[in-house]
Design an enzyme around this catalytic site. Structure first.
Site, PDB file in Angstrom:
ATOM      1  N   HIS A 179       0.820  -1.211   0.000  1.00 17.95           N
ATOM      2  CA  HIS A 179       0.000   0.000   0.000  1.00 17.95           C
ATOM      3  C   HIS A 179       0.850   1.255   0.000  1.00 17.95           C
ATOM      4  O   HIS A 179       2.064   1.225   0.235  1.00 17.95           O
ATOM      5  CB  HIS A 179      -0.959  -0.003   1.198  1.00 17.95           C
ATOM      6  CG  HIS A 179      -0.279   0.062   2.532  1.00 17.95           C
ATOM      7  ND1 HIS A 179       0.194   1.231   3.078  1.00 17.95           N
ATOM      8  CD2 HIS A 179      -0.020  -0.904   3.450  1.00 17.95           C
ATOM      9  CE1 HIS A 179       0.721   0.992   4.271  1.00 17.95           C
ATOM     10  NE2 HIS A 179       0.604  -0.306   4.521  1.00 17.95           N
ATOM     11  N   CYS A 195       3.036  -4.924   6.745  1.00 20.95           N
ATOM     12  CA  CYS A 195       2.655  -4.532   5.385  1.00 20.95           C
ATOM     13  C   CYS A 195       3.859  -3.971   4.637  1.00 20.95           C
ATOM     14  O   CYS A 195       4.824  -3.498   5.234  1.00 20.95           O
ATOM     15  CB  CYS A 195       1.540  -3.493   5.420  1.00 20.95           C
ATOM     16  SG  CYS A 195      -0.082  -4.185   5.849  1.00 20.95           S
TER      17      CYS A 195
END
Length: 220
Positions: A179, A195
């Site tokens: 992301h 992440c």
């Protein structure tokens, strides 16, 4: 004179603290949880010039966010590099140790991006696939994160202040994503909760290339 000694000592301590770097604890931009290691913050002289990096120049216009006002340049520039290995074009390979992401284009080449990765205790490895893609995604912290940080919001609308940034690619049924980030200074560091984070500019570029179903290989 003795009665003035404590006051004099306090004044000297205050002057020493003003002249010295300030110790603080780094905060995970995604969870807002203090990290274990202290970092040093130095105060910039007031007359020093301020250089503002170019903002999200290559991002397509998005009516829901004033993204163009947010600095998103990274010291790690994306580039095409030689890349060995038996990987099909379209495969994404993340090297946690290098803090780099490679998008395989074929003919022994790949696009290399700088990324932020999981901090110690939150690193992982394995093979996933991109199961979903979203532009300016909403954020719902996973249960694991909420157990660590019950003060976090249960839902955050997509936008420039959202920790997932401009684009997100969801990895399998895991809690992990590739992301964007509203804090590009964290790219090239290990501060996330697992992440893979990129600048908004880079994640928008990768988003246009990577397909749903693409294989993502995360190497420790």
């Amino acid at each position: 004179m003795r009665r003035f000694a404590p006051a004099l000592t306090g004044l000297l301590c205050a002057l020493g603290a003003w002249a010295s770097p300030v110790a603080a604890y780094e905060i995970d931009p995604l969870t807002r949880q203090p990290l274990d290691n202290a970092l040093v913050i130095r105060v910039r002289p007031q007359n020093a010039p301020v250089v503002v990096p170019t903002a999200n120049a290559s991002l397509p216009a998005d009516p829901m966010s004033p993204a163009s006002s947010v600095p998103q340049m990274s010291a790690i520039q994306r580039e095409e590099v030689a890349f060995g290995g038996n990987y099909a074009p379209g495969t994404i390979v993340v090297s946690t140790a290098e803090r780099r992401l490679y998008y395989v284009v074929g003919d022994g080449k790949a696009l290399r991006y700088g990324v932020g990765v999981g901090r110690p205790g939150f690193t992982w490895g394995g093979v996933q696939t991109i199961t979903m893609k979203r532009e300016w995604p909403d954020w719902r912290p996973p249960a694991e994160m909420l157990r660590r940080r019950p003060d976090l919001p249960r839902f955050m609308k997509g936008g420039i202040e959202n920790p997932l940034g401009a684009r997100a690619m969801y990895l399998g049924n895991s809690i992990y994503r590739i992301h964007g980030s509203n804090e590009p200074e964290t790219i090239g560091t290990a501060v996330s909760s697992g992440c893979i984070r990129m600048t908004n500019d880079d994640v928008a570029d990768l988003y246009t290339r990577a397909k749903v179903g693409a294989k993502v290989i995360v190497q420790r």
